[in-house]
Motif scaffolding. Structure first.
Motif, mmCIF file in Angstrom:
data_model
loop_
_atom_site.group_PDB
_atom_site.id
_atom_site.type_symbol
_atom_site.label_atom_id
_atom_site.label_comp_id
_atom_site.label_asym_id
_atom_site.label_seq_id
_atom_site.Cartn_x
_atom_site.Cartn_y
_atom_site.Cartn_z
ATOM 1 N N PRO A 1 1.110 4.677 -17.067
ATOM 2 C CA PRO A 1 2.105 4.064 -17.959
ATOM 3 C C PRO A 1 3.424 3.746 -17.274
ATOM 4 N N ASP A 2 3.706 4.404 -16.126
ATOM 5 C CA ASP A 2 4.981 4.171 -15.449
ATOM 6 C C ASP A 2 4.870 3.147 -14.327
ATOM 7 N N SER A 3 3.765 2.402 -14.293
ATOM 8 C CA SER A 3 3.553 1.430 -13.226
ATOM 9 C C SER A 3 3.694 0.013 -13.760
ATOM 10 N N ASP A 4 3.557 -0.959 -12.865
ATOM 11 C CA ASP A 4 3.518 -2.366 -13.241
ATOM 12 C C ASP A 4 2.161 -2.633 -13.881
ATOM 13 N N LEU A 5 2.124 -2.712 -15.209
ATOM 14 C CA LEU A 5 0.861 -2.827 -15.915
ATOM 15 C C LEU A 5 0.132 -4.125 -15.590
ATOM 16 N N ALA A 6 0.875 -5.194 -15.440
ATOM 17 C CA ALA A 6 0.240 -6.474 -15.120
ATOM 18 C C ALA A 6 -0.430 -6.408 -13.750
ATOM 19 N N GLU A 7 0.224 -5.777 -12.785
ATOM 20 C CA GLU A 7 -0.355 -5.635 -11.457
ATOM 21 C C GLU A 7 -1.578 -4.719 -11.494
ATOM 22 N N ALA A 8 -1.488 -3.638 -12.281
ATOM 23 C CA ALA A 8 -2.627 -2.729 -12.412
ATOM 24 C C ALA A 8 -3.812 -3.448 -13.043
ATOM 25 N N ALA A 9 -3.550 -4.266 -14.056
ATOM 26 C CA ALA A 9 -4.630 -5.009 -14.699
ATOM 27 C C ALA A 9 -5.268 -5.994 -13.725
ATOM 28 N N ARG A 10 -4.449 -6.617 -12.875
ATOM 29 C CA ARG A 10 -4.988 -7.566 -11.891
ATOM 30 C C ARG A 10 -5.825 -6.847 -10.833
ATOM 31 N N LEU A 11 -5.301 -5.757 -10.297
ATOM 32 C CA LEU A 11 -6.036 -5.020 -9.271
ATOM 33 C C LEU A 11 -7.334 -4.429 -9.815
ATOM 34 N N GLU B 1 3.764 0.354 -2.863
ATOM 35 C CA GLU B 1 2.776 -0.593 -3.370
ATOM 36 C C GLU B 1 1.713 0.107 -4.189
ATOM 37 N N LEU B 2 1.326 -0.541 -5.293
ATOM 38 C CA LEU B 2 0.279 -0.013 -6.153
ATOM 39 C C LEU B 2 -1.081 -0.337 -5.544
ATOM 40 N N VAL B 3 -1.912 0.689 -5.380
ATOM 41 C CA VAL B 3 -3.219 0.511 -4.751
ATOM 42 C C VAL B 3 -4.294 1.002 -5.715
ATOM 43 N N ALA B 4 -5.338 0.189 -5.918
ATOM 44 C CA ALA B 4 -6.459 0.572 -6.798
ATOM 45 C C ALA B 4 -7.518 1.294 -5.983
ATOM 46 N N ARG B 5 -7.993 2.398 -6.511
ATOM 47 C CA ARG B 5 -9.019 3.185 -5.848
ATOM 48 C C ARG B 5 -10.254 3.265 -6.748
ATOM 49 N N GLN B 6 -11.386 2.886 -6.201
ATOM 50 C CA GLN B 6 -12.623 2.949 -6.970
ATOM 51 C C GLN B 6 -13.244 4.346 -6.858
ATOM 52 N N ILE B 7 -13.622 4.890 -7.997
ATOM 53 C CA ILE B 7 -14.222 6.222 -8.045
ATOM 54 C C ILE B 7 -15.633 6.087 -8.600
ATOM 55 N N THR B 8 -16.597 6.444 -7.787
ATOM 56 C CA THR B 8 -17.987 6.367 -8.218
ATOM 57 C C THR B 8 -18.362 7.602 -9.042
ATOM 58 N N ASN B 9 -19.510 7.518 -9.682
ATOM 59 C CA ASN B 9 -20.015 8.680 -10.415
ATOM 60 C C ASN B 9 -20.252 9.849 -9.473
ATOM 61 N N TYR B 10 -20.676 9.556 -8.236
ATOM 62 C CA TYR B 10 -20.885 10.630 -7.272
ATOM 63 C C TYR B 10 -19.560 11.302 -6.933
ATOM 64 N N ARG B 11 -18.531 10.489 -6.731
ATOM 65 C CA ARG B 11 -17.210 11.034 -6.419
ATOM 66 C C ARG B 11 -16.731 11.935 -7.542
#
Length: 1008
Positions: free
Chosen positions: A548-558, A638-648
């Protein structure tokens, strides 16, 4: 002569007559005794006992409902001028005993003695459940609520606060009901042999480590199917002390001829032998075993009364605990648990040399217990002195050992020394065996709990179906009535939570969300947020967790978000994004006040029963390799998106449950926001796979922290970074009495804060985790002995290695053959992980590292490994501060100064100064703390790696993120710290820290 002769014959005849009488009595006495024995025995056989002629004390039924009848003994005279009734005492019997126990004899029974002492005696009679419609379905909560209602009635009739008195389990009811009503209208609680800390001393010295397992098994597999009839309850009670039972029966038979000797104790004997026992419903036994033996929730709090969560810490009225020195059922150590469980109450104790039943019925009860109780009531009512023998209960009793009733007490209390000694010896031998094997047993229990988790994790491959939604389904199937979620003082079962998840899945399908869709989640930490995350997992969609404290538009894009789920509180923020908004939670009756053209769907208005499931839907389709979540972190602003798998997710969840030894006995307090990786992977994940209760808090509020951990019975607290600083630094924070917390789990806790937390919450420990976003490397400091260390690789995780590193040139070092050289002990190295499962597309993949064609993922974090094999975070590879004196590693510096007692938190950052870069360390001190320059110099003199910072200064506050991580940006923007008495610079000549003056600051800024 004649007289003499006659006299002589008379003496002889008298002697002969006396001998004849003696001989006759020798014959008639045994015959009479035999006849009396036969007559009395026949009366016992026909009527169950001897007719004593005793008349019960008079009482009036004030209230009669299906659950209970409320008796008022010796109803007062209501005519004008009559003497008013005294203070009311409401007495509570245990479930297996009749309410007549309070009036076994009119002269020596409880109600008679209290009445003569000027007390108004009341009794709640729960009746015989096997003779009442629905009685055998009663549970503990029914009794607690009924007792609370009876208190209301007594208060309404008398107009006075009520003294609540209970024997054995009746005393437990009194405590629980007092907590349930938060001591409202209660003058005091009087408990006789009532266990509170059930695991402190079990009957017959049973080992506490085995009790939870046995109690859980009996609750889930035995008493959910059967009830206990009255005869079985009687037999069980007698078997707890078989020697005394046998002695009593033998003594009765020996005196069966002497009616006068038997009559005074006949009413008590008949009560114990037959008349005093009633049936016990299976649900009530099951709940007793599960809540108060297996989980010991009278001590920890968080027991459920019809869905409301209750804790004894809410009791604030005076308490008198009557303790039997030789009570082997309500043992002293267990009874004295009330002192720690109710820290706000004034707790007193009265020690009497008696067994369990002797506390309330018998000669000692009539001569000691009830006169003391009457005097206690008068004292609190303002009309007398504190009773003799009543003393404040110590927080820690002076006895060297309170594991159970002592050997000497048992020997003195027994009838024969030989029998009692043999009995005690056998028990002592068993205790010695238990003690000798305690470590082995503990290891076996932990292994039995941990191995299945690690084995399951070891079986996971790319094509394994595993996900959060699937684990939630399994828990609901295995323990549908198990307590899953605690929120706002209410408890929700796994079955109820699972049903809600399935309903939300139907709602998502109805609005067109399909498997694989990426759905943003912008919600506060609420049950609806947890349900939404689990529902997306069950659907096979990807939950994009938007901070909630981040750039929501950027988070939605990433995150490639197509639509967003939100709650009413975050609706306005979500509507700033150009996509459809799905609103979940907040109650079905709330009005969202939306304009007509708003692209918003109220999910609560969708009827799940009207949604037809499409043919493509299969619940929990997620494979280990599938992306389940997208989380965000900030690197260099910089806001960075991290993918988390079910295994992770599974690796962290199962690893957390194993490292923190989580079980169904635990309640995990999820303070960490669910959008944070620690909240999702550690708190939520560990709790779900362990079957523990999840306690959600609306927000971190210091004024509610202690209240909620006691109300919920929290045993595990999650945290991120400096979160707990907000609690313990609050001026209103004060920890008195005991607490249920055994461990804190999370990541990033500063060393200084860590030290304070374990001191304040002793004996709780800290389990610190470190995990990369892709889950390829996971470390855990399970022992907690080395504050600041990240510990060792998590069991079941992948292989890791440290690649030797040159910080000056930012290079990974190689050996003579061209392979990467492994870092030596305490040498800085880059943490590498041997990949298992899918590799994050953004990860730095390296091949041919230690062997031809091998594959490793670089975490880009720098670590060192000490002599014991423990890993210490040094820095992020991109964040190393390169000064003219050499590299400064932020984490190493922060750990070093964090060892100073006054330091709560430290942050090391780079500041440009002319042509050079300075390393600056900011310190946040604990309230009232100060740092002498000598201590600072000593702390930074011998860093294990790197050099010390150029400047150290104290700041009033640090800017923290929503996850309580300190931000360097605001401090960097201020440039070189100003000169002050709380700022120091490193003198190049002496290598000591000195006061930073204006002149020195100017010199440093000009690069000297």
């Amino acid at each position: 002569m004649m007289t003499s002769a006659v006299g002589g014959r008379g003496d002889a005849g008298s002697a002969i007559g006396e001998r004849a009488l003696v001989d006759l009595s020798a014959i008639t006495r045994p015959v009479g005794r035999l006849v009396a024995t036969a007559q009395n025995g026949l009366e016992v056989l026909r009527y169950g006992g001897l007719e004593t002629g005793s008349v019960p004390s008079p009482f009036q039924i004030i209230e009669s409902v299906p659950m209970y009848r409320l008796r008022r003994y010796f109803p007062p005279d209501t005519r004008p001028g009559a003497k008013p009734a005294g203070p009311p005492v409401l007495m509570v019997h245990p479930m297996m005993m009749s309410a007549d126990m309070w009036d076994v004899t009119r002269q020596d029974g409880a109600v008679g003695i209290l009445h003569r002492a000027g007390v108004d005696p009341w009794v709640i009679d729960f009746g015989s459940p096997d003779k009442v419609e629905g009685g055998m379905q009663r549970n503990l909560a029914d009794h607690v609520v009924a007792l609370s209602e009876a208190v209301d009635t007594v208060k309404a009739v008398t107009g006075r606060d009520v003294h609540l008195a209970g024997y054995s389990q009746g005393g437990m009811f009194a405590y629980q009901s007092a907590a349930y009503r938060r001591s409202k209208d209660l003058a005091s609680i009087i408990a006789f042999g009532s266990p509170v800390d059930t695991l402190a001393a079990l009957p017959m010295n049973l080992p506490a480590s085995l009790a939870p397992v046995a109690a859980d098994f009996m609750a889930d597999h035995v008493f959910n199917r059967i009830d206990i009839p009255g005869w079985m309850a009687r037999t069980g009670f007698q078997m707890l002390d078989p020697i005394k039972t046998a002695q009593s029966r033998l003594e009765f038979l020996r005196q069966l001829h002497d009616r006068e000797a038997l009559l005074p104790r006949e009413q008590q004997r008949r009560f114990l032998a037959s008349e005093g026992w009633i049936a016990w419903s299976g649900p009530a036994i099951s709940e007793l075993l599960k809540q108060f033996v297996a989980h010991n929730r009278m001590m920890t709090g968080g027991f459920s009364v019809h869905g409301d969560l209750v804790t004894l810490s809410d009791i604030d009225c005076p308490v008198l605990a009557v303790i039997g020195e030789v009570d082997d059922i309500g043992q002293p150590a267990s009874v004295r648990g009330i002192k720690r469980a109710a820290p706000k109450a004034d707790v007193y104790e009265f020690l009497i040399r008696a067994g369990h039943f002797g506390l309330v019925v018998g000669s000692k009860a009539s001569s000691q217990t009830w006169p003391t109780v009457a005097q206690w009531v008068r004292w609190l009512d303002g009309g007398g002195q504190m009773p003799e023998g009543v003393t404040p209960m110590p927080l820690r009793p002076a006895e060297p050992s309170e594991s159970g009733v002592s050997l000497t007490s048992r020997l003195a209390h027994g009838a024969t020394a030989a029998t009692e000694m043999a009995f005690s010896f056998a028990r002592s031998a068993a205790g010695a065996l238990v003690s000798a094997n305690r470590s082995a047993r503990t290891l076996a229990v932990e292994t039995a709990r941990t191995l299945p988790r690690l084995a399951r994790l070891g079986q996971v491959n790319d094509h394994t179906r595993i996900s959060l939604g699937r684990i939630m389904s399994e828990q609901a199937r295995d323990a549908p009535q198990g307590e899953a979620l605690l929120f706002d003082g209410r408890v929700h079962t796994y079955e109820a939570v699972d049903r809600r998840i399935n309903n939300v899945v139907r709602g998502l399908i109805d609005v067109g969300v399909r498997q694989g869709a990426r759905v943003g989640l912008l919600m506060e930490t609420r049950p609806s947020a947890l349900v939404a995350i689990a529902a997306l997992s069950r659907l096979g969609a990807v939950a994009v967790l938007m901070p909630p404290d981040s750039d929501l538009a950027e988070a939605a894009r990433l995150g490639a978000v197509t639509e967003i789920i939100t709650d009413p509180g975050s609706l306005e923020a979500a509507r700033t994004l150009s996509m459809r908004v799905l609103v979940l939670g907040g109650g079905e009756s709330r009005d969202l006040h939306l304009p007509e053209d708003a692209d918003v769907v109220d999910m609560e208005k969708i009827d799940p029963d009207r949604v037809d499931l499409p043919g493509w839907y299969r619940p929990n389709p997620g494979l280990a390799r599938d992306v389940a979540f997208v989380a965000f972190s900030t690197i260099s602003g910089e806001l960075v998106a991290r993918q988390i798998t079910n295994y992770r997710w599974a690796l962290s969840a199962f690893g957390t449950a194993s490292a923190a030894n989580l079980s169904r006995n635990d309640t995990v307090y999820c303070l960490t926001p669910l959008h944070h990786q620690s909240g999702l992977l550690v708190s939520l994940g560990g709790a779900v796979v362990a079957g523990a209760r999840i306690a959600l808090s609306r927000e971190l509020r210091p004024d509610r922290f202690l209240q909620e951990i006691r109300q919920y019975g929290v045993t595990v607290v999650s945290y991120t970074w400096a979160m707990l600083r907000e609690v313990i630094d609050d001026p209103a924070f004060s920890l008195t009495g005991s607490h249920p917390v055994r461990v804190f789990i999370g990541s990033g806790m500063p060393v200084g804060l860590w030290k304070r937390v374990v001191e304040i919450f002793e004996p709780a420990t800290v389990v610190e985790f470190f995990a990369t976003t892709d889950g390829q490397a996971v470390l855990a400091n399970v022992a907690g002995a080395k504050r600041g260390s990240k510990g060792r690789p998590l069991p079941g995780g992948g292989e890791i290695a440290l690649a030797a590193y040159d910080p000056e040139d930012n290079l990974i070092l190689e050996d003579d053959r061209g392979f990467v050289r492994r870092a030596e002990t305490n040498e800085v190295g880059v943490l590498l992980a041997h990949p298992r499962g899918p590799v994050d597309p953004l990860a730095s993949v390296k091949r041919g590292v230690f062997a031809p064609a091998d594959t490793w993922v670089s975490t880009e974090y720098l670590f060192r490994r000490d002599e014991d094999g423990d890993y210490w975070l040094v820095d992020n590879r991109a964040a190393v501060i390169h000064t003219a004196r050499g590299p400064v590693f932020a984490a190493t510096v922060n750990d070093a100064v964090g060892q100073l007692g006054a330091v709560d938190m430290a942050l090391t950052y780079a500041v440009p100064a002319g042509s050079e870069t300075l390393a600056v360390t900011a310190l946040a001190l604990r309230p009232g703390g100060s740092v002498p320059s000598a201590d600072l110099s000593e702390a930074l003199a011998d860093l294990p790696v790197g050099v010390a910072p150029d400047i150290v200064h104290v700041v009033n506050e640090m800017t923290l993120t929503a996850t309580y991580r300190p931000l360097a940006g605001p401090l960097q923007a201020e440039g070189i710290p100003k000169a002050s008495r709380n700022a120091w610079y490193l003198d190049a000549d002496t290598h000591r820290y000195k006061r930073l003056t204006t002149a020195v600051r100017s010199e440093i800024a000009g690069n000297r």
